[in-house]
Enzyme design. Sequence first.
Site, PDB file in Angstrom:
ATOM      1  CG  ASN A  48      -0.385  -0.168   2.531  1.00  0.00           C
ATOM      2  OD1 ASN A  48       0.622  -0.836   2.694  1.00  0.00           O
ATOM      3  ND2 ASN A  48      -0.991   0.442   3.531  1.00  0.00           N
ATOM      4  CD  GLU A  50      -1.193   4.854   4.605  1.00  0.00           C
ATOM      5  OE1 GLU A  50      -0.652   5.657   5.395  1.00  0.00           O
ATOM      6  OE2 GLU A  50      -1.949   3.929   4.970  1.00  0.00           O
ATOM      7  CB  CYS A  59      -5.655  -1.189  -1.387  1.00  0.00           C
ATOM      8  SG  CYS A  59      -6.922  -0.468  -0.351  1.00  0.00           S
ATOM      9  CD  GLU A  61      -5.721  -5.673  -0.828  1.00  0.00           C
ATOM     10  OE1 GLU A  61      -5.067  -4.609  -0.754  1.00  0.00           O
ATOM     11  OE2 GLU A  61      -6.529  -6.024   0.045  1.00  0.00           O
ATOM     12  CB  CYS A  95      -9.301  -4.367  -3.044  1.00  0.00           C
ATOM     13  SG  CYS A  95      -8.100  -3.032  -2.853  1.00  0.00           S
TER      14      CYS A  95
END
Length: 140
Positions: A48, A50, A59, A61, A95
């Site tokens: 991930n 940010e 995210c 995924e 996701c």
Amino acid sequence: MSKAVTPSVSELVADATRAKEKSKAEFSGFRVGAAIETAGGKVYSAFNIESSSYGLSMCAERIAIWSAVNSGETRFKRVAIVSDAKDFCTPCGACRQVLFELAGDIEVYLTNGLGEMRNYRLSSLLPEAFTSKTLLNGRD
Ligand code: THU
């Protein structure tokens, strides 16, 4: 990152764990790693990332599946998702949708910070999914 051998589930989890170690989660402190395996056994892993403008964070995924699709991959087998938390890091709703549309009904392996594992079919995490089939069938 990608690897060209067919991995075992534990190797897939290890790839996701290595990705998690590089997580850029400086605001939430919640590190996530994901590793998605193609039908041909290649692995694309991600963490991930940010943003100080929180809503722009992404995210692990989605970065993993987009990275694979961006490399030309179209068929997938399974995904491993790991975090440090005691609870399992189930994929967020966004996701689930993106994974289902791009990877189909793959197996999802979750590993928590205690090293415990759970697995699901993606369709059980996203029942009655909206897909392009619904969209296209609605057209004249
Ligand atoms: N996060 C993921 O990477 N995957 C998930 O399935 C849930 C949440 C990230 C987003 C954000 O960087 C942090 O975890 C806290 O929500």
